[in-house]
Scaffold this active site. Structure first.
Site, PDB file in Angstrom:
ATOM      1  N   CYS A   1       0.717  -1.259  -0.041  1.00 20.64           N
ATOM      2  CA  CYS A   1       0.086   0.038   0.004  1.00 20.64           C
ATOM      3  C   CYS A   1       0.637   1.408   0.034  1.00 20.64           C
ATOM      4  O   CYS A   1       0.271   2.328  -0.097  1.00 20.64           O
ATOM      5  CB  CYS A   1      -0.778   0.026   1.227  1.00 20.64           C
ATOM      6  SG  CYS A   1      -2.102  -1.361   1.245  1.00 20.64           S
TER       7      CYS A   1
ATOM      8  N   HIS B   1      -3.061   7.425   2.594  1.00 17.67           N
ATOM      9  CA  HIS B   1      -3.665   6.051   2.261  1.00 17.67           C
ATOM     10  C   HIS B   1      -4.885   5.894   2.737  1.00 17.67           C
ATOM     11  O   HIS B   1      -5.430   5.933   3.754  1.00 17.67           O
ATOM     12  CB  HIS B   1      -2.609   4.991   2.635  1.00 17.67           C
ATOM     13  CG  HIS B   1      -3.068   3.612   2.162  1.00 17.67           C
ATOM     14  ND1 HIS B   1      -3.617   2.971   1.038  1.00 17.67           N
ATOM     15  CD2 HIS B   1      -3.350   2.295   3.108  1.00 17.67           C
ATOM     16  CE1 HIS B   1      -4.034   1.772   1.186  1.00 17.67           C
ATOM     17  NE2 HIS B   1      -3.615   1.399   2.309  1.00 17.67           N
TER      18      HIS B   1
ATOM     19  N   ASN C   1     -10.174  -0.150   0.140  1.00 17.73           N
ATOM     20  CA  ASN C   1      -8.608  -0.238   0.031  1.00 17.73           C
ATOM     21  C   ASN C   1      -8.243  -0.600  -1.403  1.00 17.73           C
ATOM     22  O   ASN C   1      -8.055  -1.668  -1.408  1.00 17.73           O
ATOM     23  CB  ASN C   1      -8.053  -0.854   1.328  1.00 17.73           C
ATOM     24  CG  ASN C   1      -6.551  -0.822   1.445  1.00 17.73           C
ATOM     25  OD1 ASN C   1      -5.820  -0.500   0.457  1.00 17.73           O
ATOM     26  ND2 ASN C   1      -6.103  -1.197   2.541  1.00 17.73           N
TER      27      ASN C   1
HETATM   28  O1  UT7 Z   1      -3.459  -0.998   3.905  1.00 21.99           O
HETATM   29  C1  UT7 Z   1      -3.062  -1.805   5.060  1.00 21.99           C
HETATM   30  C2  UT7 Z   1      -4.412  -2.997   5.079  1.00 21.99           C
HETATM   31  N1  UT7 Z   1      -4.663  -2.963   6.509  1.00 21.99           N
HETATM   32  C3  UT7 Z   1      -5.550  -2.181   7.116  1.00 21.99           C
HETATM   33  O2  UT7 Z   1      -5.652  -0.979   6.822  1.00 21.99           O
HETATM   34  C4  UT7 Z   1      -6.157  -2.830   8.117  1.00 21.99           C
HETATM   35  C5  UT7 Z   1      -6.237  -2.241   9.598  1.00 21.99           C
HETATM   36  N2  UT7 Z   1      -7.199  -2.784  10.510  1.00 21.99           N
HETATM   37  C6  UT7 Z   1      -8.214  -2.650  10.094  1.00 21.99           C
HETATM   38  O3  UT7 Z   1      -8.984  -1.597   9.564  1.00 21.99           O
HETATM   39  C7  UT7 Z   1      -9.497  -3.009  11.208  1.00 21.99           C
HETATM   40  O4  UT7 Z   1      -8.600  -3.878  12.222  1.00 21.99           O
HETATM   41  C8  UT7 Z   1     -10.420  -4.201  10.721  1.00 21.99           C
HETATM   42  C9  UT7 Z   1     -11.314  -3.372   9.888  1.00 21.99           C
HETATM   43  C10 UT7 Z   1      -9.806  -4.916   9.713  1.00 21.99           C
HETATM   44  C11 UT7 Z   1     -11.348  -4.714  11.589  1.00 21.99           C
HETATM   45  O5  UT7 Z   1     -11.791  -3.937  12.655  1.00 21.99           O
HETATM   46  P1  UT7 Z   1     -11.751  -4.015  14.180  1.00 21.99           P
HETATM   47  O6  UT7 Z   1     -12.610  -3.090  14.745  1.00 21.99           O
HETATM   48  O7  UT7 Z   1     -10.178  -4.187  14.503  1.00 21.99           O
HETATM   49  O8  UT7 Z   1     -12.412  -5.520  14.372  1.00 21.99           O
HETATM   50  P2  UT7 Z   1     -11.922  -6.929  15.032  1.00 21.99           P
HETATM   51  O9  UT7 Z   1     -10.903  -7.499  14.064  1.00 21.99           O
HETATM   52  O10 UT7 Z   1     -11.399  -6.541  16.352  1.00 21.99           O
HETATM   53  O11 UT7 Z   1     -13.199  -7.601  14.832  1.00 21.99           O
HETATM   54  C12 UT7 Z   1     -14.204  -7.520  15.863  1.00 21.99           C
HETATM   55  C13 UT7 Z   1     -15.465  -8.496  15.653  1.00 21.99           C
HETATM   56  C14 UT7 Z   1     -14.841  -9.919  15.512  1.00 21.99           C
HETATM   57  O12 UT7 Z   1     -15.897 -10.654  16.156  1.00 21.99           O
HETATM   58  P3  UT7 Z   1     -15.482 -11.260  17.580  1.00 21.99           P
HETATM   59  O13 UT7 Z   1     -14.378 -12.008  17.799  1.00 21.99           O
HETATM   60  O14 UT7 Z   1     -15.536  -9.925  18.471  1.00 21.99           O
HETATM   61  O15 UT7 Z   1     -16.897 -12.078  17.960  1.00 21.99           O
HETATM   62  C15 UT7 Z   1     -14.622 -10.379  14.122  1.00 21.99           C
HETATM   63  O16 UT7 Z   1     -14.953 -11.799  13.880  1.00 21.99           O
HETATM   64  O17 UT7 Z   1     -15.937  -8.412  14.267  1.00 21.99           O
HETATM   65  C16 UT7 Z   1     -15.882  -9.599  13.471  1.00 21.99           C
HETATM   66  N3  UT7 Z   1     -15.841  -9.254  12.152  1.00 21.99           N
HETATM   67  C17 UT7 Z   1     -16.900  -9.206  11.374  1.00 21.99           C
HETATM   68  N4  UT7 Z   1     -18.065  -9.082  11.597  1.00 21.99           N
HETATM   69  C18 UT7 Z   1     -18.854  -8.784  10.411  1.00 21.99           C
HETATM   70  C19 UT7 Z   1     -14.547  -9.356  11.245  1.00 21.99           C
HETATM   71  N5  UT7 Z   1     -14.986  -9.110  10.029  1.00 21.99           N
HETATM   72  C20 UT7 Z   1     -16.295  -8.858  10.094  1.00 21.99           C
HETATM   73  C21 UT7 Z   1     -17.018  -8.429   8.974  1.00 21.99           C
HETATM   74  N6  UT7 Z   1     -18.465  -8.461   9.314  1.00 21.99           N
HETATM   75  N7  UT7 Z   1     -16.695  -8.301   7.683  1.00 21.99           N
END
Ligand code: UT7
Length: 333
Positions: A117, A260, A290
């Protein structure tokens, strides 16, 4: 800031595939919802390329627009760099395919660069240094990605985040005070496994006697999202602060930040740490998700077309991505 810069962005262009895939569309495919995706990321929809919309095709379309904007012909281009982690093929370089599509002369070196990225900022810095050598005059610097080809469409933690697209700039001799003021790049390889495509390289070859569909997830992006999130905020803030310090500029002197486009919460956190109003940041991730290396040049082109970047403005570009790589650049228009 006393001297006029030697090289400037003479034109910008972008290309987004026609097909729009909304969060609601994805919720029919994986266990997710528009509400979850939008509140956690700020994304509403993304573009997904069709079979004919290859990375090279999108890169060439964005480049045609950038060349027209710059008033530069393909015959004047003597360097082509494509930042991508989704080349048409592992070899040859997508830049060579773009060269052929555009009719750039054979005297121009053409190569790809992979800094995920942060790829566009790495390519911009590389082209800027090559132009500064005096051996090249006009460069096409492109970020292009077909990320839909490296997603596991059954993994809701990744497939909802990314999209396809391309952006390009023409770099050439500065006219007046506009130009690239500075660029700073970083990498922290210790975190390489946090965000990667594990298969398809020499460690897990794409072609082996035992390659089976069971290996397919190795050919897709995997990510430790929460950890990446925290590092992204720190790295982008550090990269932004350092380039501003290097040039003796307070953050408030920046007219528009083009970050980004990964997650609106990341952008909001950086705005807060830099003590800048969020409306100083150009954001289009709600429509594209993204797009990795394409994200900054696509946003830059849209920011210019939307009038958010005007002659005399100073723009801060800041990125982070797999590697982990990160970086920043200051551009005056
Ligand atoms: O360009 C570089 C690329 N990378 C990034 O920019 C990623 C940086 N990270 C992020 O943007 C965030 O960490 C995410 C958007 C990927 C995730 O958001 P989060 O607030 O950190 O959520 P999390 O990973 O802590 O997940 C929270 C919950 C989980 O469920 P439990 O374990 O709390 O029951 C996940 O399983 O949300 C669940 N989850 C979803 N639920 C519905 C994860 N993905 C999804 C989804 N829909 N698509």
């Amino acid at each position: 800031m006393a001297n006029n810069p030697a090289h400037a962005i003479l034109g910008t262009g972008s290309y987004a595939p026609e097909r729009v895939v909304t969060n609601n569309d994805l919720s029919k495919q994986v266990d997710t919802s528009d509400e979850w995706i939008f509140t956690r990321t700020g994304i509403r929809e993304r573009r997904i390329a069709g079979p004919a919309e290859t990375t090279s095709f999108m890169a060439a379309e964005a480049s045609r627009r950038a060349l027209a904007d710059a008033g530069v012909t393909p015959a004047q281009i003597d360097l082509v760099i494509v930042a991508t982690m989704t080349p048409d093929m592992p070899m040859p370089a997508t830049a060579c395919l773009v060269q052929h599509l555009l009719g750039v002369p054979a005297t121009a070196p053409c190569f790809d660069l992979n800094a995920a990225c942060s790829g566009f900022l790495y390519a911009l810095d590389t082209a800027w240094a090559m132009l500064a050598s005096g051996r090249y005059k006009h460069a096409l610097v492109i970020g292009a990605e077909k990320l839909s080809s490296v997603l596991d469409w059954t993994d809701r933690t990744t497939c909802v985040l990314f999209g396809d697209g391309a952006g390009a700039v023409v770099l050439g001799p500065a006219r007046g005070t506009a130009g690239i003021l500075g660029s700073k790049l970083y990498a922290e390889g210790a975190h390489a496994d946090m965000l990667c495509i594990a298969g398809g390289g020499s460690r897990h070859p794409a072609v082996t006697a035992t390659t089976a569909e069971a290996d397919a997830p190795k050919r897709a992006i995997t990510m430790r999202g929460r950890e990446i999130f925290k590092l992204a905020v720190r790295q982008m803030e550090d990269a932004a602060r350092e380039i501003l310090d290097l040039h003796g500029l307070p953050a408030g002197a920046v007219d528009c930040v083009v970050p980004h486009q990964a997650n609106l919460r990341i952008i909001d956190a950086i705005a807060q740490y830099l003590e800048l109003p969020t409306d100083r940041f150009f954001v289009n991730l709600e429509r594209y998700g993204n797009t990795s290396a394409a994200s900054i040049p696509l946003a830059l082109d849209e920011a210019r077309r939307a009038g958010r970047i005007q002659p005399g403005h100073t723009t801060l570009l800041v990125a982070f991505g797999a590697g982990l790589t990160y970086g920043s650049a200051l551009v005056r228009w």
